[in-house]
Design a protein around this motif. Sequence first.
Motif, short mmCIF file in Angstrom:
data_model
loop_
_atom_site.label_atom_id
_atom_site.label_comp_id
_atom_site.label_asym_id
_atom_site.label_seq_id
_atom_site.Cartn_x
_atom_site.Cartn_y
_atom_site.Cartn_z
N CYS A 152 119.32 -84.47 124.13
CA CYS A 152 118.67 -83.81 122.93
C CYS A 152 119.32 -82.61 122.32
O CYS A 152 119.59 -81.55 123.32
CB CYS A 152 117.05 -83.73 123.27
N CYS A 200 117.64 -86.89 115.19
CA CYS A 200 118.78 -87.42 115.43
C CYS A 200 119.14 -88.71 115.85
O CYS A 200 119.95 -89.28 116.16
CB CYS A 200 119.64 -86.52 116.04
N CYS A 220 111.87 -81.23 116.48
CA CYS A 220 112.66 -82.22 116.42
C CYS A 220 113.74 -82.40 115.02
O CYS A 220 113.15 -82.40 113.98
CB CYS A 220 111.99 -83.64 116.52
S1 SF4 Z 1 117.28 -86.28 120.65
FE1 SF4 Z 1 115.25 -87.25 120.00
S2 SF4 Z 1 113.75 -85.39 120.40
FE2 SF4 Z 1 115.66 -84.46 120.17
S3 SF4 Z 1 116.01 -83.76 118.26
FE3 SF4 Z 1 117.22 -85.99 118.62
S4 SF4 Z 1 115.31 -87.22 117.95
FE4 SF4 Z 1 114.40 -85.21 118.29
#
Ligand code: SF4
Length: 144
Positions: free
Chosen positions: A87, A46, A43
């Motif tokens: 994601c 973001c 992760c």
């Molecule tokens: S969308 Fe959610 S799970 Fe995916 S990288 Fe971003 S914070 Fe992490």
Amino acid sequence: MIAALKTAFTNLFSPPLTHGYPAVPLPKPEHWRGLIEYNKDFCIFCDKCEKTCPPGAILFSWALDGSKTYHYNAHLCIYCGDCVRECPKTGQALWQSETKATPALKADMPNEKWDALELNVKESKEAYKAHKAAQKKAKETPSD
Ligand code: SF4
Ligand code: SF4
């Protein structure tokens, strides 16, 4: 008569049309969407999954050092898959599993617990922002 015998004979050696459930698991329907699975090692925090989730089933609580903790409510989730599509690390940080939510999993996150968590998350974000603002102000204020 001969046609009937032929049909009976054919059916005798054909596989059954019924399912052997529960001994044999039922085949998954096309476009099956299971539970949301998460791996923090991939992760990038973001927050896209949190922002895109229609019912708010994904939340991140923030610590003062900027680190975040993922929370997921299988009870709230409508299995739309929007979080997985948004994601940037889909398939690694976030994906939909072959498993569906079990009553035990849902019972693990009753409404009262999630309500308290939502409040905690909101407060953690406010605390982080206040902390950053105080740090910025301290930097801008000339020391004697
Ligand atoms: S969308 Fe959610 S799970 Fe995916 S990288 Fe971003 S914070 Fe992490
Ligand atoms: S599948 Fe849909 S409802 Fe479930 S966590 Fe992802 S965005 Fe939210």
